[in-house]
Design an enzyme around this catalytic site. Structure first.
Site, mmCIF file in Angstrom:
data_model
loop_
_atom_site.group_PDB
_atom_site.id
_atom_site.type_symbol
_atom_site.label_atom_id
_atom_site.label_comp_id
_atom_site.label_asym_id
_atom_site.label_seq_id
_atom_site.Cartn_x
_atom_site.Cartn_y
_atom_site.Cartn_z
ATOM 1 N N TYR A 146 37.754 47.011 30.442
ATOM 2 C CA TYR A 146 36.516 46.398 30.946
ATOM 3 C C TYR A 146 35.297 47.065 30.310
ATOM 4 C CZ TYR A 146 33.169 44.665 34.488
ATOM 5 O OH TYR A 146 32.112 44.073 35.136
ATOM 6 N N SER A 170 33.958 44.041 49.917
ATOM 7 C CA SER A 170 34.862 43.062 50.528
ATOM 8 C C SER A 170 36.035 43.765 51.220
ATOM 9 C CB SER A 170 35.348 42.055 49.484
ATOM 10 O OG SER A 170 35.692 42.696 48.281
ATOM 11 N N ASN A 171 36.584 44.815 50.606
ATOM 12 C CA ASN A 171 37.675 45.548 51.262
ATOM 13 C C ASN A 171 37.242 46.071 52.628
ATOM 14 O OD1 ASN A 171 39.535 45.272 49.241
ATOM 15 N ND2 ASN A 171 39.750 47.454 48.809
ATOM 16 N N PHE A 172 36.114 46.771 52.660
ATOM 17 C CA PHE A 172 35.687 47.416 53.914
ATOM 18 C C PHE A 172 35.357 46.379 54.985
ATOM 19 C CE2 PHE A 172 34.027 51.776 52.129
ATOM 20 C CZ PHE A 172 35.316 52.051 51.666
ATOM 21 N N GLY A 225 35.270 46.655 26.522
ATOM 22 C CA GLY A 225 35.104 45.218 26.231
ATOM 23 C C GLY A 225 33.650 44.812 26.380
ATOM 24 N N ASN A 245 26.544 47.312 40.921
ATOM 25 C CA ASN A 245 27.353 46.729 42.011
ATOM 26 C C ASN A 245 26.574 45.722 42.860
ATOM 27 O OD1 ASN A 245 28.373 49.474 41.289
ATOM 28 N ND2 ASN A 245 30.041 48.852 42.631
ATOM 29 N N VAL A 260 34.840 47.342 46.846
ATOM 30 C CA VAL A 260 34.671 48.134 48.057
ATOM 31 C C VAL A 260 34.031 47.346 49.204
ATOM 32 C CG1 VAL A 260 32.457 49.191 47.341
ATOM 33 C CG2 VAL A 260 33.994 50.405 48.896
HETATM 34 P P1 NAD Z 1 34.297 37.097 39.494
HETATM 35 O O1 NAD Z 1 35.623 37.656 39.182
HETATM 36 O O2 NAD Z 1 34.064 36.544 40.844
HETATM 37 O O3 NAD Z 1 33.883 35.976 38.443
HETATM 38 C C1 NAD Z 1 34.331 35.928 37.127
HETATM 39 C C2 NAD Z 1 34.631 34.485 36.771
HETATM 40 O O4 NAD Z 1 35.048 34.419 35.391
HETATM 41 C C3 NAD Z 1 35.769 33.900 37.607
HETATM 42 O O5 NAD Z 1 35.413 32.628 38.069
HETATM 43 C C4 NAD Z 1 36.932 33.844 36.623
HETATM 44 O O6 NAD Z 1 37.872 32.848 36.948
HETATM 45 C C5 NAD Z 1 36.198 33.586 35.320
HETATM 46 N N1 NAD Z 1 36.951 33.985 34.134
HETATM 47 C C6 NAD Z 1 37.609 35.150 33.908
HETATM 48 N N2 NAD Z 1 38.165 35.143 32.697
HETATM 49 C C7 NAD Z 1 37.850 33.956 32.121
HETATM 50 C C8 NAD Z 1 38.130 33.352 30.869
HETATM 51 N N3 NAD Z 1 38.878 33.984 29.938
HETATM 52 N N4 NAD Z 1 37.654 32.109 30.622
HETATM 53 C C9 NAD Z 1 36.908 31.453 31.550
HETATM 54 N N5 NAD Z 1 36.618 31.971 32.752
HETATM 55 C C10 NAD Z 1 37.081 33.207 33.028
HETATM 56 O O7 NAD Z 1 33.248 38.273 39.185
HETATM 57 P P2 NAD Z 1 31.668 38.333 39.404
HETATM 58 O O8 NAD Z 1 31.382 39.459 40.306
HETATM 59 O O9 NAD Z 1 31.127 36.988 39.731
HETATM 60 O O10 NAD Z 1 31.191 38.772 37.945
HETATM 61 C C11 NAD Z 1 30.599 37.853 37.034
HETATM 62 C C12 NAD Z 1 30.159 38.590 35.789
HETATM 63 O O11 NAD Z 1 29.203 39.609 36.140
HETATM 64 C C13 NAD Z 1 31.293 39.299 35.050
HETATM 65 O O12 NAD Z 1 31.084 39.173 33.661
HETATM 66 C C14 NAD Z 1 31.143 40.745 35.469
HETATM 67 O O13 NAD Z 1 31.624 41.629 34.488
HETATM 68 C C15 NAD Z 1 29.642 40.855 35.637
HETATM 69 N N6 NAD Z 1 29.295 41.947 36.574
HETATM 70 C C16 NAD Z 1 29.432 41.780 37.919
HETATM 71 C C17 NAD Z 1 29.120 42.831 38.767
HETATM 72 C C18 NAD Z 1 29.210 42.688 40.270
HETATM 73 O O14 NAD Z 1 28.967 43.678 40.964
HETATM 74 N N7 NAD Z 1 29.516 41.553 40.835
HETATM 75 C C19 NAD Z 1 28.700 44.050 38.249
HETATM 76 C C20 NAD Z 1 28.605 44.203 36.866
HETATM 77 C C21 NAD Z 1 28.889 43.125 36.034
HETATM 78 N N1 UDP Z 2 36.561 52.215 46.959
HETATM 79 C C1 UDP Z 2 37.032 52.770 48.150
HETATM 80 N N2 UDP Z 2 37.860 52.011 48.927
HETATM 81 C C2 UDP Z 2 38.220 50.747 48.606
HETATM 82 C C3 UDP Z 2 37.720 50.179 47.401
HETATM 83 C C4 UDP Z 2 36.904 50.951 46.595
HETATM 84 O O1 UDP Z 2 36.723 53.908 48.489
HETATM 85 O O2 UDP Z 2 38.973 50.120 49.395
HETATM 86 C C5 UDP Z 2 35.653 53.016 46.129
HETATM 87 C C6 UDP Z 2 36.049 53.115 44.657
HETATM 88 O O3 UDP Z 2 36.948 54.181 44.458
HETATM 89 C C7 UDP Z 2 34.715 53.355 44.004
HETATM 90 C C8 UDP Z 2 33.727 52.563 44.872
HETATM 91 O O4 UDP Z 2 34.399 52.359 46.118
HETATM 92 O O5 UDP Z 2 34.371 54.720 44.054
HETATM 93 C C9 UDP Z 2 33.327 51.223 44.286
HETATM 94 O O6 UDP Z 2 34.506 50.544 43.931
HETATM 95 P P1 UDP Z 2 34.518 49.030 43.424
HETATM 96 O O7 UDP Z 2 35.941 48.712 43.108
HETATM 97 O O8 UDP Z 2 33.807 48.156 44.376
HETATM 98 O O9 UDP Z 2 33.633 49.008 42.097
HETATM 99 P P2 UDP Z 2 33.326 50.012 40.894
HETATM 100 O O10 UDP Z 2 31.915 50.375 41.088
HETATM 101 O O11 UDP Z 2 34.237 51.220 40.980
HETATM 102 O O12 UDP Z 2 33.598 49.193 39.689
#
Ligand code: NAD
Ligand code: UDP
Length: 330
Positions: free
Chosen positions: A162, A206-208, A165, A191, A204
């Site tokens: 990740y 959604s889990n909590f 990439g 986040n 974290v």
């Molecule tokens: P998510 O997993 O809910 O959404 C990702 C979407 O991309 C999904 O609908 C999935 O089916 C689709 N997808 C995955 N691989 C694909 C592919 N090869 N072709 C077409 N579709 C594909 O995650 P999210 O939280 O909505 O994240 C969206 C973007 O934001 C991601 O690029 C993620 O890296 C970035 N991002 C999110 C967060 C966050 O906290 N939510 C933080 C940093 C970066």
């Molecule tokens: N984490 C946790 N319990 C859980 C899920 C995650 O303590 O059930 C912690 C995890 O180890 C990390 C932080 O919560 O330190 C955020 O994790 P998340 O997977 O949401 O995203 P990250 O910022 O690590 O990509």
């Protein structure tokens, strides 16, 4: 391609709105679905591309009958030929559990996906936005993280598919800008949480919340002293739109996130308070390469986009908990 709708009022012609054709990859995911909704509501034609790896039609169910919304099942690791004015490239699983499940596909999605979408932008002349991540900073030794910090990333660990990439995708974006003069917009997202996160997403928040609502123990990885800074989804989407609409000399990378920093233990306690749960906290091993702290420096976002988050953790968690209740009650 761009249709201009003009409103003629008392002899004046006002350019009220340009209906743009906008591609959102990953549009059926958590962030993508909120973005599609916002763009359609603002009077645009949206093409949502998703392979449903982590996304779901349920996230976009309210848009499926809208004539200004089009859903395409497609994997961005393969080329795509559509005519668009703007591209938001969000496709990529974001939860560590999901992106580590098939790490090779995760790297392909970030790297091949970026190449395919940048190629599309080059051919169509579209402006292109990249959803990058705070993970490009890895386990940071500089705190808070400013865009000028180059990060501390393990290239061969379980998170590398990740992190690296996304770093390579940023490289591609800036090389396409330098080499082909593309109009790029790169944001580094910290986040973010809110309704439409998948209940089994593994992240974290959604889990909590799910654990608290089910009265189960809350799983703290490590000692719970690691920090994260949590941004509510509506604030983030506002930042996306401002970035895409900013002046053409703004390419980023720009941090988008909420600078209010909490330990994971504090997050667990806040969720217990807001749900009224009786859950105990139990400790589980800290995953490898789990960053110890993370907080965005958003000075550039404030200066260049006039953006900062407005929804605090308690207000955002309250809305998110309301959303997750349906998964427990049903
Ligand atoms: P998510 O997993 O809910 O959404 C990702 C979407 O991309 C999904 O609908 C999935 O089916 C689709 N997808 C995955 N691989 C694909 C592919 N090869 N072709 C077409 N579709 C594909 O995650 P999210 O939280 O909505 O994240 C969206 C973007 O934001 C991601 O690029 C993620 O890296 C970035 N991002 C999110 C967060 C966050 O906290 N939510 C933080 C940093 C970066
Ligand atoms: N984490 C946790 N319990 C859980 C899920 C995650 O303590 O059930 C912690 C995890 O180890 C990390 C932080 O919560 O330190 C955020 O994790 P998340 O997977 O949401 O995203 P990250 O910022 O690590 O990509």
């Amino acid at each position: 391609m761009v249709l201009c709708h003009r409103l003629i009022t008392s002899g004046q012609t006002t350019n009220m709105h340009k209906r743009k054709r906008i591609l959102v990859t990953g549009g059926a995911g958590f962030l993508g679905s909120h973005l599609c909704e916002r763009l359609v509501n603002e009077g645009n034609d949206v093409i949502c591309v998703d392979n449903f790896y982590t996304g779901s039609k349920d996230n976009i169910i309210g848009l499926l009958n809208n004539p200004h919304f089009e859903l395409m099942r497609h994997d961005v690791t393969f080329p795509l030929y559509v005519e668009v004015d703007e591209i938001y490239n969000l496709a990529c699983p974001a939860s560590p559990v999901h992106y580590q499940y098939d790490p090779v596909q995760t790297t392909k999605t970030s790297v091949h996906g970026a190449i395919n979408m940048l190629g599309l932008a080059k051919r169509t002349g579209a402006k292109i936005f990249q959803a990058s991540t705070s993970e490009v900073y890895g386990d940071p030794v500089v705190h808070p993280q400013h865009e000028s910090y180059n990060g501390n990333v393990n290239p061969i660990g379980p998170r590398s598919c990740y992190d690296e990439g996304k770093r390579c995708a940023e490289t591609l974006f800036f090389d396409y800008k330098r080499q082909h003069n593309l109009n790029i917009r790169v944001v580094r997202i910290f986040n973010t949480y809110g309704p439409r996160m998948h209940p089994n997403d593994g992240r974290v928040v959604s889990n909590f919340i799910m654990q608290a609502l089910r009265g189960e123990a809350i799983t703290i990885y490590g000692d719970g002293q690691q920090t994260r800074s949590f941004c509510y989804v509506d604030d983030l989407i506002e930042g996306f739109i401002r970035m895409m609409d900013a002046n053409d000399d703004i390419s980023g990378p720009i941090n988008l996130g909420n600078p209010s920093e909490f330990t994971i233990k504090q997050l667990a306690e806040a969720i217990i308070n807001l749900t009224g749960a009786k859950s105990e906290l139990i400790k589980q091993p800290l995953p490898e390469d789990d960053p110890l702290k993370r907080q965005p420096d958003i000075t550039i976002a404030k200066q260049q986009l006039d953006w900062q988050p407005s929804i605090d953790l308690e207000a955002g968690l309250t809305k998110t908990i309301d959303y997750f209740r349906a998964f427990v009650d049903s």
